[in-house]
Design an enzyme around this catalytic site. Structure first.
Site, mmCIF file in Angstrom:
data_model
loop_
_atom_site.group_PDB
_atom_site.id
_atom_site.type_symbol
_atom_site.label_atom_id
_atom_site.label_comp_id
_atom_site.label_asym_id
_atom_site.label_seq_id
_atom_site.Cartn_x
_atom_site.Cartn_y
_atom_site.Cartn_z
ATOM 1 N N THR A 180 0.837 -1.193 0.000
ATOM 2 C CA THR A 180 0.000 0.000 0.000
ATOM 3 C C THR A 180 0.874 1.246 0.000
ATOM 4 O O THR A 180 2.090 1.173 0.187
ATOM 5 C CB THR A 180 -0.900 0.039 1.245
ATOM 6 O OG1 THR A 180 -0.065 0.168 2.410
ATOM 7 C CG2 THR A 180 -1.724 -1.234 1.364
ATOM 8 N N GLU A 325 -5.950 -4.174 -1.354
ATOM 9 C CA GLU A 325 -6.308 -5.384 -0.618
ATOM 10 C C GLU A 325 -7.330 -6.253 -1.339
ATOM 11 O O GLU A 325 -7.574 -7.392 -0.913
ATOM 12 C CB GLU A 325 -6.866 -5.010 0.764
ATOM 13 C CG GLU A 325 -5.857 -4.383 1.705
ATOM 14 C CD GLU A 325 -5.732 -2.868 1.574
ATOM 15 O OE1 GLU A 325 -5.248 -2.226 2.512
ATOM 16 O OE2 GLU A 325 -6.130 -2.315 0.508
ATOM 17 N N LYS A 433 -6.543 11.402 -0.810
ATOM 18 C CA LYS A 433 -6.292 10.562 -1.980
ATOM 19 C C LYS A 433 -5.967 11.450 -3.161
ATOM 20 O O LYS A 433 -6.818 12.146 -3.694
ATOM 21 C CB LYS A 433 -7.480 9.670 -2.282
ATOM 22 C CG LYS A 433 -7.066 8.396 -3.016
ATOM 23 C CD LYS A 433 -8.111 7.316 -2.905
ATOM 24 C CE LYS A 433 -7.540 5.955 -3.261
ATOM 25 N NZ LYS A 433 -8.536 4.881 -3.181
ATOM 26 N N TRP A 438 -2.801 7.267 -1.693
ATOM 27 C CA TRP A 438 -3.111 7.808 -0.379
ATOM 28 C C TRP A 438 -1.969 8.652 0.165
ATOM 29 O O TRP A 438 -0.798 8.337 -0.014
ATOM 30 C CB TRP A 438 -3.375 6.680 0.617
ATOM 31 C CG TRP A 438 -4.638 5.926 0.414
ATOM 32 C CD1 TRP A 438 -4.768 4.634 0.025
ATOM 33 C CD2 TRP A 438 -5.977 6.406 0.605
ATOM 34 N NE1 TRP A 438 -6.088 4.272 -0.031
ATOM 35 C CE2 TRP A 438 -6.854 5.341 0.318
ATOM 36 C CE3 TRP A 438 -6.512 7.633 0.991
ATOM 37 C CZ2 TRP A 438 -8.223 5.473 0.406
ATOM 38 C CZ3 TRP A 438 -7.892 7.756 1.073
ATOM 39 C CH2 TRP A 438 -8.728 6.685 0.791
#
Length: 537
Positions: A180, A325, A433, A438
């Site tokens: 991530t 994810e 975002k 992010w």
């Protein structure tokens, strides 16, 4: 039923056998390079062979630090083809995060595009497990401080074009890993299994999702280092679709030219990409009639943008939702058959939502009193489960915060209407975002408050016409520093700490930051206070 393992290498084998004449096109500085699937398959087999000669074994991680290209596509299949794990590294991460994920994944070999070498050289001394570097270049190896270093093309020349992909791979074993973008703390690793990628690809190809087919000419603008380029390289290869790779440092003009010259039918990217393309379409004369779908995800697409594509340019726009994810496809916003005759504004309202969950997954929205009503009003956290949804983060104790009771707890606040359409309305954390990636407001705040002149700092998201959201820093100075510290001073202090795209667009100095009754920053009040100055018109 036969217990046949769901294996990624079978996708490349199908393209090689049934679509040997179809092409993979890569944009390069020297012009578009074309390879047939027969050639791509042979090069992939050579890569698998070469990696084994370098000592890569089943379960080893091989990192890629690369743009969208035919070589990256070869790595997508060549690495899992020997039972190793493809680790796509986000080239936009801060150096310390790149170092962290290479070490956390324990990468054994890194494949690197030549123009990205300086980024790797900056952090090479921190790598603990890397045993070899392979530079992906057409010419001679550039000078580099990396060692030992190999030429990708020279390795392929010595590889075996008839190499047999490993067949005895457990379908539940890892095929890929992606980290991530580090919303708080270090990035978190998400492992993708052969089975998960296989089933996700089937879902993406369904008529009511991506609807891909052999006749499509696909261009994944979303980076191949980000959530498997949303799975497009896998399904397009499997189906024998023509693939067009935009390569390095593309612009909206380049994308418009590729759409026209290569007659692209399906393309995928984040809203900032499509906002840039819209601006380019307004300035030039481009034939986009080949496009049957623009797939958009990463963050919510403005209704005005969807309307511009569909009404002004006649380009169907598919609004989707997913996460690293979730491999990433979760939902796609398409009209149901009985909704096609609704007034245009009602249809636009539906298309601007995140849509229906795709077949194969389950979702529910849970509020403080349990699962919310399907009324489009009651809000709760979006929970997801299914065969291509991660069950944990790789070797990370933070798994317990997101995965429990058999569900992925997304942290996204949503509603669901009576038709089952999901709409994201907020986030449980104050994340920003930007361009589909992010940014952690907390990390930025901590960085700012480390400055000796700063008393308090809060970072909020502000609307941005190109990137959708950008961080705005709100700073309260200690009395003795008031009128003595400038925006440039704060920015100069932050630059060494964060990636360039994390840096705030502006710094606003305030006398105080509004707070809740328990002393927390009241960011909603800050947004209201500043929205007149930073609102998209």
């Amino acid at each position: 039923m036969m217990n046949v393992p769901l294996n990624i290498s079978s996708m490349m084998e199908r393209a090689e056998k049934y679509f040997p004449k179809k092409e993979v096109v890569t944009r390069t500085p020297a012009g578009n390079k074309r390879h047939t699937y027969r050639e791509i398959a042979q090069r992939t087999r050579r890569l698998s062979s070469a990696l084994q000669k370098l000592g890569v074994e089943q379960g080893d991680r091989v990192g890629t630090f690369a743009w969208n290209s035919n070589r990256h596509l070869e790595a997508y299949f060549g690495i899992p083809g020997i039972g190793a794990v493809l680790h796509t590294i986000n080239i936009r991460l801060a150096p310390e995060h790149i170092s962290y994920i290479v070490n956390h994944a324990e990468d054994k070999v890194l494949l690197i595009d030549s123009d990205l070498l300086p980024l790797v050289e900056r952090v090479k001394d921190s790598f603990k497990t890397v045993q070899a570097y392979v530079v992906m270049t057409d010419g001679e190896l550039p000078e580099t401080s990396l060692s030992p270093v190999y030429s990708y093309e020279e390795l392929l020349a010595e590889g075996d074009p008839e190499f047999e992909f490993v067949k005895d791979i457990d379908e539940n074993s890892p095929a890929g890993i992606c980290y991530t973008s580090a919303t708080t703390g270090n990035p978190k690793g998400v492992v993708y299994s052969h089975r998960g990628i296989f089933l996700h690809s089937m879902a993406l190809g369904m008529a009511d999702t991506g609807g891909l087919s052999e006749s499509d000419r696909c261009m994944a603008v979303v980076p191949m280092f980000h959530a498997n380029a949303w799975g497009m390289p896998f399904i397009a290869t499997w189906l024998g679709s023509t693939q067009v790779m935009p390569g390095a440092q593309f612009t909206p003009k380049v994308l418009a030219e590729l759409i026209e010259s290569e007659k692209i039918t399906v393309t995928a990217g984040v809203p900032t990409i499509w906002l840039g393309l819209l601006k380019e379409l307004e300035t030039g004369e481009y034939d986009t009639s080949s496009l049957r779908a623009v797939l958009c995800g990463g963050s919510a697409a403005p209704p005005s943008m969807i309307k511009a594509f569909e009404v002004k340019y006649g380009i169907p726009f598919l609004h989707a939702y997913g996460m690293t994810e979730t491999s990433p496809l979760v939902s796609v916003s398409r009209l149901k058959s009985y909704e096609t005759d609704l007034p245009e504004e009602e249809k636009l309202s539906i298309r601007a939502k995140q849509g229906l969950v795709v077949p194969g997954l389950e979702v529910k929205i849970v509020g403080k009193d349990g699962e919310v009503k399907m009324d489009g009003e009651e809000m709760g956290e979006l929970l997801i489960r299914g065969p291509w949804i991660a069950s944990e983060y790789y070797n990370d104790e933070r798994s317990k915060d997101a995965f429990y009771d058999g569900w992925l707890h997304t942290g996204d606040v949503a509603t669901m209407d009576e038709e089952g359409v999901i709409k994201l309305v907020d986030r449980t954390k104050d994340l920003i975002k930007s361009g589909g990636e992010w940014i952690s407001s907390v990390d930025l705040e901590n960085g700012i408050m480390a400055h000796e002149a700063v008393f308090e700092a809060a970072v909020i998201a502000i609307p941005h016409q190109e990137w959708q959201e950008r961080p705005l820093a709100c700073v309260v100075l200690h009395d003795q520093f008031k009128d003595k510290v400038s925006k440039d001073d704060i920015m100069d202090f932050l630059r060494p700490q964060f990636a360039k795209w994390w840096l705030p667009d502006d710094v606003v100095f305030l006398d105080e930051i509004p707070k809740t009754s328990v002393g927390k920053f009241l960011k909603r009040a800050l947004r209201d206070q500043l929205k007149e100055h930073y609102q998209i018109q």
